[in-house]
Design a protein around this motif. Sequence first.
Motif, short mmCIF file in Angstrom:
data_model
loop_
_atom_site.label_atom_id
_atom_site.label_comp_id
_atom_site.label_asym_id
_atom_site.label_seq_id
_atom_site.Cartn_x
_atom_site.Cartn_y
_atom_site.Cartn_z
N LYS A 115 7.51 -2.79 1.80
CA LYS A 115 6.59 -2.74 2.93
C LYS A 115 6.28 -1.30 3.33
O LYS A 115 5.14 -0.94 3.61
N GLU A 116 7.30 -0.48 3.33
CA GLU A 116 7.15 0.95 3.66
C GLU A 116 6.19 1.61 2.66
O GLU A 116 5.29 2.36 3.04
N ALA A 117 6.38 1.32 1.38
CA ALA A 117 5.55 1.90 0.33
C ALA A 117 4.09 1.45 0.46
O ALA A 117 3.17 2.26 0.32
N ILE A 118 3.88 0.18 0.75
CA ILE A 118 2.52 -0.32 0.92
C ILE A 118 1.85 0.35 2.11
O ILE A 118 0.68 0.74 2.04
N ASN A 119 2.60 0.52 3.18
CA ASN A 119 2.05 1.22 4.35
C ASN A 119 1.75 2.69 4.05
O ASN A 119 0.78 3.24 4.58
#
Length: 134
Positions: A115-119
């Motif tokens: 999720k962090e990477a997608i954000n």
Amino acid sequence: MREYTFHNTRLLLSNYRKLSAHVKNVEEQLEEDKETFWDHRYLTLSSLMQNKAKTVKIMRNVDKALAEYKQECADNGSINYSILDLKYLAKRSMSDELIANRFNIDRTTVNRKTKEAINELSPILYGVGALDIK
């Protein structure tokens, strides 16, 4: 972060391998169709070719954004790109459990890092439109 950008980025990543295969097929088809009836200037305006061209253009942008994000993660010592790569980009995707084992982290950490990477990737893909500026 605008909610739809997270969704769109995850959707692009989830379909990355299929879209990349489509781009490869389009490029091969264009090479085969050169100098044939199908290469006629009026036929290239068809909605089918426009859609194919749009896919190629978007995927080139995605590939550039991923390369930039990969470098950013390498510079920061982050494993976020590697997790995206193993989960979405590699020829054979890995499960969250296998990714967790590879990096010696918990499976929930894989989800959080994804999720962090997608954000983090979304603004690289969409620019200021990805930010929730009020």
